[in-house]
Every structure is written in structure tokens, then in C-alpha cells.
Design an enzyme around this catalytic site. Structure first.
Site, mmCIF file in Angstrom:
data_model
loop_
_atom_site.group_PDB
_atom_site.id
_atom_site.type_symbol
_atom_site.label_atom_id
_atom_site.label_comp_id
_atom_site.label_asym_id
_atom_site.label_seq_id
_atom_site.Cartn_x
_atom_site.Cartn_y
_atom_site.Cartn_z
ATOM 1 N N LEU A 2 10.910 1.469 7.194
ATOM 2 C CA LEU A 2 10.313 1.921 5.946
ATOM 3 C C LEU A 2 11.015 3.227 5.556
ATOM 4 O O LEU A 2 11.144 4.129 6.388
ATOM 5 C CB LEU A 2 8.815 2.185 6.124
ATOM 6 C CG LEU A 2 8.153 2.630 4.820
ATOM 7 C CD1 LEU A 2 7.952 1.450 3.885
ATOM 8 C CD2 LEU A 2 6.836 3.320 5.084
ATOM 9 N N LYS A 16 6.438 -1.764 1.992
ATOM 10 C CA LYS A 16 5.223 -1.208 2.600
ATOM 11 C C LYS A 16 4.084 -2.190 2.384
ATOM 12 O O LYS A 16 3.239 -2.020 1.491
ATOM 13 C CB LYS A 16 4.932 0.174 1.998
ATOM 14 C CG LYS A 16 4.006 1.020 2.868
ATOM 15 C CD LYS A 16 4.095 2.477 2.484
ATOM 16 C CE LYS A 16 3.071 3.348 3.172
ATOM 17 N NZ LYS A 16 3.147 3.388 4.634
ATOM 18 N N TYR A 21 0.822 -1.204 0.000
ATOM 19 C CA TYR A 21 0.000 0.000 0.000
ATOM 20 C C TYR A 21 0.852 1.248 0.000
ATOM 21 O O TYR A 21 2.068 1.187 0.216
ATOM 22 C CB TYR A 21 -0.970 -0.008 1.193
ATOM 23 C CG TYR A 21 -0.338 0.324 2.529
ATOM 24 C CD1 TYR A 21 0.498 -0.582 3.178
ATOM 25 C CD2 TYR A 21 -0.555 1.551 3.138
ATOM 26 C CE1 TYR A 21 1.076 -0.267 4.397
ATOM 27 C CE2 TYR A 21 0.017 1.864 4.360
ATOM 28 C CZ TYR A 21 0.830 0.956 4.984
ATOM 29 O OH TYR A 21 1.409 1.270 6.184
ATOM 30 N N GLU A 51 12.190 2.728 14.152
ATOM 31 C CA GLU A 51 11.210 3.719 13.685
ATOM 32 C C GLU A 51 9.968 3.620 14.548
ATOM 33 O O GLU A 51 9.896 2.797 15.466
ATOM 34 C CB GLU A 51 10.870 3.485 12.208
ATOM 35 C CG GLU A 51 10.210 2.138 11.944
ATOM 36 C CD GLU A 51 9.838 1.924 10.476
ATOM 37 O OE1 GLU A 51 9.679 2.891 9.719
ATOM 38 O OE2 GLU A 51 9.686 0.735 10.103
HETATM 39 N N1 PDD Z 1 2.650 5.179 7.534
HETATM 40 N N2 PDD Z 1 7.314 3.923 9.026
HETATM 41 C C1 PDD Z 1 6.180 3.200 9.019
HETATM 42 C C2 PDD Z 1 6.183 1.848 9.650
HETATM 43 C C3 PDD Z 1 5.036 3.709 8.378
HETATM 44 O O1 PDD Z 1 3.900 2.974 8.330
HETATM 45 C C4 PDD Z 1 5.072 5.002 7.794
HETATM 46 C C5 PDD Z 1 3.887 5.590 7.097
HETATM 47 C C6 PDD Z 1 6.270 5.736 7.857
HETATM 48 C C7 PDD Z 1 6.408 7.086 7.242
HETATM 49 O O2 PDD Z 1 6.383 6.996 5.818
HETATM 50 P P1 PDD Z 1 5.877 8.210 4.896
HETATM 51 O O3 PDD Z 1 6.659 9.401 5.306
HETATM 52 O O4 PDD Z 1 6.153 7.751 3.529
HETATM 53 O O5 PDD Z 1 4.410 8.381 5.193
HETATM 54 C C8 PDD Z 1 7.369 5.155 8.472
HETATM 55 C C9 PDD Z 1 1.468 5.557 6.797
HETATM 56 C C10 PDD Z 1 1.222 7.023 6.819
HETATM 57 C C11 PDD Z 1 0.312 4.721 7.300
HETATM 58 O O6 PDD Z 1 0.498 3.521 7.383
HETATM 59 O O7 PDD Z 1 -0.762 5.260 7.551
#
Ligand code: PDD
Length: 285
Positions: free
Chosen positions: A201, A144, A35, A176
Site C-alpha cells: 500500500l 486499500k 477504505y 510491508e
Molecule cells: N493502515 N500498509 C498497510 C497494509 C496498511 O494497512 C497501512 C495503513 C499502511 C500505512 O498507510 P498510511 O500511512 O496511509 O496510513 C501501509 C491503516 C492505518 C489501517 O488499516 O488501520
């Protein structure tokens, strides 16, 4: 129609309330999918190219053939956002391996399911409080995928402790957050964040913040840091598409620095806000 949330399922647009997928979708039964969450800002989906690149990387990582080209998905997302008539919000995009009678083995000819829709940005407090938890996820956190059970359980544990986010560590090394990347600022003003690789991620927001920090002369190192450095940090902040750059004021019940957003965090929050404004104006052309 006013109030209708637009969605896209396989090859057609329809209201989200009418969107359906099969109970035998492999995403539902095996978490066999990937996703993206994109930010709608100024009426446009931003960092589209970066999200498409990561989607392709995740697809390769789970050996999934995307059902549309990168350009086709990008076009669909633009059209979805245009139809949704929103200035801000998110696009949720998911691709699963598709529908087949349940079997761990993937049946030949299974066609991936592609779902996308827009939603409001989730509400956030101006600062976040966090708890630290052992990172019990698998070895491909760079992909992801929709296998988010450890993240869900960590968020629940955080909420039970009265916190907003869980910060994961592997044997004391901070990786993270459950849905965010984590940065610290040490008492020399140096910013640290975990390097990309299998343990985290590679967040799009993280990537933008690293670029901003480099361009604007902040000292930033992408090297692992541990729980002691986290608790000694003068500033801690999180990044994600939905949280943007968000200061952390409390970790495991203890105040971070003065408990107020620090100067480095504030400058990066402002710089990030400028970058997304200019990104939206580029998308509008
Ligand atoms: N989450 N690390 C994890 C485990 C994440 O699920 C996310 C993002 C991030 C930050 O990634 P980005 O800057 O590309 O949004 C880091 C999304 C927002 C979610 O699952 O809702």
C-alpha cells in the site's frame, strides 16, 4: 451531545451507536469495499487531498463509482471532524459496493454505501516488536480494500508471538507490515523502503517521510530489500497514519541495533511531528 461519537452513513450524520447498514451489504458479504484512515491532528483531518486521491485510485482499481465527488467527501469529513470536537483521533471512511440480494455478480443499480466516523487514536507503545511472516496476500496490495483477512491473521500471529506487528516478505523480499510500511537504515546510514507498486500500500505517511527525507538530505532509496538486510539493519522503523513514525526494537526476538531508537529514526520522528503540526495549521485557515 457530550460523549457521542459522530458518524455519517450514506447521506446523514448520526451518533455511531445509531449507525446501521444492511447484513446484505456487499462489504459485509464479500469484503467488496475500500477504505481510508485519516489522522485528526490539531482539530483537523490532515493530508485530506492525499487520502482522497488514494480513495479514488482504490475505487478505480475495483471499478467502483464513488457515491459523492471528491470535494463532497472532503467536505463531509471536515464537517464530521468539526462535529466530533476532537483535537486528535482518526476518521475511518469506508465505501462498499452497496446492498443487494447476495450474488457474486453486482446487480445493476446497486448504490454504494458510504460510512465514516471518528475515533480516538489507538494506543501504541513507544517502540514496536515485530515478527516476519510470508506475505500471502493477493496481487493488488496497492488498493486499500476491506479484504484484510491476511493482515488480521498476521497481526494475530504477531500477538501470539508477543509482538505488535507482522512484517511481510515475498520469497525473502520485505514488502510491508500488516498495517504499516517498513523502512530500514543500513550501516552506511542509507534508508531503504520497498517501492510502490502492486506489492504494498502506498502509505500516505510513507509518502510524507520519503518527501521529508529527500528535502532534508537523508539518503533514501525506494528499492526492495531482503530479510538478511532487515536483520542486519542498524535501524528499522514503521510508518502509518496511526503509528506515525515508530521505531522497531525487536524482530523475531532479536534486537535491532542497540535496541533503542536510532538517530535517523529519531530525526524523522521529529520532522514528521513538525510536518503534521504545520499541516494542521494550514487546514485551520
Ligand atoms: N493502515 N500498509 C498497510 C497494509 C496498511 O494497512 C497501512 C495503513 C499502511 C500505512 O498507510 P498510511 O500511512 O496511509 O496510513 C501501509 C491503516 C492505518 C489501517 O488499516 O488501520
Amino acid at each position: 451531545m457530550a460523549g457521542t461519537i459522530e458518524a455519517y452513513v450514506n447521506d446523514r450524520f448520526l451518533p455511531l451507536s445509531e449507525a446501521r447498514i444492511s447484513v446484505e451489504d456487499r462489504g459485509m458479504q464479500f469484503g467488496d469495499g475500500i477504505y481510508e484512515v485519516l489522522l485528526i491532528h490539531g482539530g483537523y483531518p490532515i493530508f485530506l487531498a492525499e487520502h482522497m486521491e488514494r480513495l479514488e485510485r482504490s475505487a478505480r482499481g475495483i471499478r467502483l463509482s464513488l457515491p459523492m465527488s471528491r470535494a463532497g467527501i472532503g467536505e463531509m469529513i471536515r464537517a464530521l471532524v468539526a462535529r466530533s470536537n476532537r483535537a486528535t483521533g482518526i476518521v475511518y471512511l469506508q465505501v462498499t459496493r452497496g446492498v443487494q440480494p447476495r450474488s457474486h455478480r453486482v446487480a445493476e443499480g446497486t448504490v454504494p454505501t458510504l460510512v465514516a466516523y471518528t475515533r480516538d487514536l489507538p494506543a501504541h507503545l513507544p517502540v514496536e516488536s515485530c515478527v516476519t511472516l510470508p506475505d500471502d496476500r493477493w496481487l493488488h496490495c496497492d488498493l486499500k480494500t476491506t479484504c484484510l483477512l491476511p493482515n488480521v491473521l498476521a497481526k494475530e500471529a504477531a500477538a501470539q508471538a508477543g509482538a505488535d506487528e507482522a512484517i511481510f516478505h515475498r520469497d525473502g523480499v520485505v514488502t510491508e507490515g500488516a498495517s504499516t510500511n517498513v523502512f530500514i537504515v543500513d550501516d552506511h546510514g542509507q534508508i531503504h523502503t520497498h517501492p510502490t507498486g502492486p506489492w504494498i500500500l502506498a502509505g500516505i505517511t510513507r509518502q510524507v517521510v520519503v518527501r521529508i527525507a529527500q528535502e532534508r538530505g537523508f539518503a533514501l532509496s525506494e528499492t526492495p530489500f531482503d530479510l538478511d538486510q532487515l536483520s542486519a539493519a542498524s535501524e528499522v522503523f514503521l510508518t502509518s497514519t496511526t503509528a506515525h513514525v515508530r521505531p522497531v526494537n525487536r524482530i523475531d526476538g532479536r534486537l535491532v541495533g542497540s535496541g533503542r531508537p536510532g538517530p535517523v529514526t529519531q530525526r524523522l520522528m521529529e520532522a514528521y511531528a513538525e510536518v503534521i503540526d504545520s499541516e494542521a495549521s494550514v487546514m485551520s485557515r
